[in-house]
Structure formats: structure tokens, C-alpha cells
Design a protein around this motif. Structure first.
Motif, mmCIF file in Angstrom:
data_model
loop_
_atom_site.group_PDB
_atom_site.id
_atom_site.type_symbol
_atom_site.label_atom_id
_atom_site.label_comp_id
_atom_site.label_asym_id
_atom_site.label_seq_id
_atom_site.Cartn_x
_atom_site.Cartn_y
_atom_site.Cartn_z
ATOM 1 N N ASP A 121 0.861 -1.151 0.140
ATOM 2 C CA ASP A 121 -0.027 -0.091 0.092
ATOM 3 C C ASP A 121 1.197 1.082 0.003
ATOM 4 O O ASP A 121 0.628 1.791 -0.745
ATOM 5 C CB ASP A 121 -0.978 0.072 1.147
ATOM 6 C CG ASP A 121 -2.345 1.207 1.478
ATOM 7 O OD1 ASP A 121 -2.035 1.559 -0.059
ATOM 8 O OD2 ASP A 121 -2.452 1.948 1.770
ATOM 9 N N ASP A 124 1.950 1.833 -3.056
ATOM 10 C CA ASP A 124 1.075 2.442 -4.438
ATOM 11 C C ASP A 124 0.088 0.955 -5.068
ATOM 12 O O ASP A 124 -0.028 1.295 -6.098
ATOM 13 C CB ASP A 124 1.385 3.478 -4.807
ATOM 14 C CG ASP A 124 -0.418 4.253 -5.248
ATOM 15 O OD1 ASP A 124 -0.821 4.361 -4.102
ATOM 16 O OD2 ASP A 124 -0.197 5.036 -6.372
ATOM 17 N N SER A 127 -4.809 -1.389 -3.860
ATOM 18 C CA SER A 127 -5.352 -0.058 -3.350
ATOM 19 C C SER A 127 -5.888 -0.804 -2.304
ATOM 20 O O SER A 127 -6.252 -2.024 -1.697
ATOM 21 C CB SER A 127 -6.456 0.463 -4.021
ATOM 22 O OG SER A 127 -7.251 -1.119 -5.061
ATOM 23 N N ARG A 129 -10.793 -1.266 -0.006
ATOM 24 C CA ARG A 129 -11.972 -0.562 0.260
ATOM 25 C C ARG A 129 -12.452 -1.882 1.432
ATOM 26 O O ARG A 129 -12.488 -3.135 1.879
ATOM 27 C CB ARG A 129 -12.688 -1.494 -1.085
ATOM 28 C CG ARG A 129 -13.846 -1.079 -0.775
ATOM 29 C CD ARG A 129 -14.351 -1.430 -2.530
ATOM 30 N NE ARG A 129 -14.130 -2.931 -2.491
ATOM 31 C CZ ARG A 129 -14.999 -3.873 -1.998
ATOM 32 N NH1 ARG A 129 -16.078 -3.889 -1.135
ATOM 33 N NH2 ARG A 129 -14.568 -5.257 -2.302
ATOM 34 N N TYR A 137 -7.674 -5.746 -0.630
ATOM 35 C CA TYR A 137 -7.053 -5.569 -0.942
ATOM 36 C C TYR A 137 -6.789 -6.183 -3.143
ATOM 37 O O TYR A 137 -7.988 -7.112 -3.315
ATOM 38 C CB TYR A 137 -5.847 -5.931 -0.791
ATOM 39 C CG TYR A 137 -6.101 -5.573 0.883
ATOM 40 C CD1 TYR A 137 -5.108 -4.346 1.044
ATOM 41 C CD2 TYR A 137 -6.288 -6.070 1.421
ATOM 42 C CE1 TYR A 137 -5.090 -3.816 2.638
ATOM 43 C CE2 TYR A 137 -6.286 -5.442 3.359
ATOM 44 C CZ TYR A 137 -5.471 -4.607 3.018
ATOM 45 O OH TYR A 137 -5.428 -3.635 4.582
ATOM 46 N N ARG A 140 -3.318 -1.862 -8.085
ATOM 47 C CA ARG A 140 -3.225 -1.172 -9.040
ATOM 48 C C ARG A 140 -3.108 -1.731 -10.355
ATOM 49 O O ARG A 140 -2.638 -2.058 -10.276
ATOM 50 C CB ARG A 140 -2.495 0.336 -8.518
ATOM 51 C CG ARG A 140 -3.473 0.796 -6.933
ATOM 52 C CD ARG A 140 -2.424 1.403 -6.479
ATOM 53 N NE ARG A 140 -3.298 2.156 -4.877
ATOM 54 C CZ ARG A 140 -4.682 2.695 -5.225
ATOM 55 N NH1 ARG A 140 -5.270 3.564 -6.043
ATOM 56 N NH2 ARG A 140 -4.765 3.306 -4.202
#
Length: 171
Positions: A121, A124, A127, A129, A137, A140
Motif C-alpha cells: 500500500d 501504491d 488499493s 476498500r 485489497y 492497482r
């Protein structure tokens, strides 16, 4: 002086090109060269603009210059770490997933999985939610991550991930 005039420097560059994102110890294990010699030549290659240096928080990793932008270096840095790579593979294959689902699949403690997810995370690469009490998870830019893994898969030698991503017999 031609930066590739020396056989040892050529060998070091070839090892970096063969395994983009390799860390210092990985190079030391692969090459028949003293630690100080490796440090010297890597510094010379970096100063000449032939090798890019990336710090993933734990290891200093090396890339052929100009072949990987910062985002791809972060992705490759994560793919070079065994459990991060396996977490990413499960998320690509079946995600989004929770920490406990990943913990069950990888047979590692939830705290270990959580630590890796936190690092992913921070970079990056995943992501998060929230759905009530659960946090899901997902990767990305999954197409780019999958592409990098497939293109460089021979340098990872991870049959578990190959099977998860359906790549075992693909090549």
C-alpha cells in the motif's frame, strides 16, 4: 574509458540486465567477484548513467538505466520480494481479498500478511476498500503488474505464482 572495457563490469551489467531489480546480495551470490569490487563497479556503472539504483526500504536494487520508470521500479521491487509477489499473484488471480483470506492461502500469520500489504500500500501497488468490518485489497494497475511479471518471469523462478497466474505452460 569505455565503461564496458572490463570483463567484470560487463558481467555485472549483464547480471543486472538479466534480473532487473536484483539486490546487492543477489548479485554477489551470482557473480564470482569480491564485495568491494562489486560495490566499486556498481558505483561506476551508476555514475556513468548505465545502471539505475532503487531503494525499496530494505534492499538497494539495480536496474538497467532508462528501462524502468519509478512506478515500474516500485512494482518490480515488490515482485522481487517472495511473499509480496505471492500476495500480488493471489490478488491478481482471485482478488479483491481480505488479510485473513490471504493469510489462509499463504499459510502465514495475519500480521505477516498485514505487514506485506502495508508495504504494498505504501508503494501504491494495492488499493484498499472497506466493507463493514472487512478490508479488501486489490492490485492497482493489474495489467501492468501482470505484464512485468510475465516479461521477467524467468528471473523470478516462482512456480507457485506461475500456477496462480496460469503461466505454468504458457511459454
Amino acid at each position: 574509458m569505455d565503461e564496458f572495457e572490463l570483463d567484470s563490469r560487463r558481467d555485472i551489467y549483464a547480471a543486472v540486465a538479466d534480473r532487473p531489480g536484483v539486490h546487492f546480495r543477489g548479485l554477489l551470490d551470482r557473480l564470482d567477484v569480491a564485495q568491494g569490487t562489486l560495490q566499486y563497479h556498481l558505483r561506476e556503472l551508476a555514475d556513468a548513467g548505465l545502471v539505475d539504483v532503487s531503494d525499496d526500504g530494505k534492499f538497494t536494487r539495480y536496474y538497467p538505466a532508462g528501462e524502468f520508470d519509478d512506478e515500474d521500479q516500485r512494482r518490480m521491487n515488490a515482485l522481487r520480494r517472495e511473499y509480496s509477489r505471492r500476495i500480488i499473484a493471489h490478488l491478481l488471480a482471485d482478488g479483491p481479498l481480505t488479510t485473513s483470506e490471504l493469510s489462509d492461502r499463504l499459510e502465514r500469520s495475519a500480521s505477516t500478511i498485514s505487514w506485506h500489504l502495508s508495504k504494498l500500500d505504501d508503494a501504491d501497488l494495492v488499493s484498499r476498500r472497506r466493507d463493514g468490518q472487512r478490508v479488501y485489497y486489490a492490485v492497482r494497475d493489474p495489467d501492468r503488474v501482470r505484464y512485468l511479471y510475465v516479461v521477467h518471469r524467468r528471473s523470478f523462478t516462482d512456480g507457485v505464482v506461475d500456477r496462480l497466474l496460469g503461466l505454468w505452460d504458457a511459454y
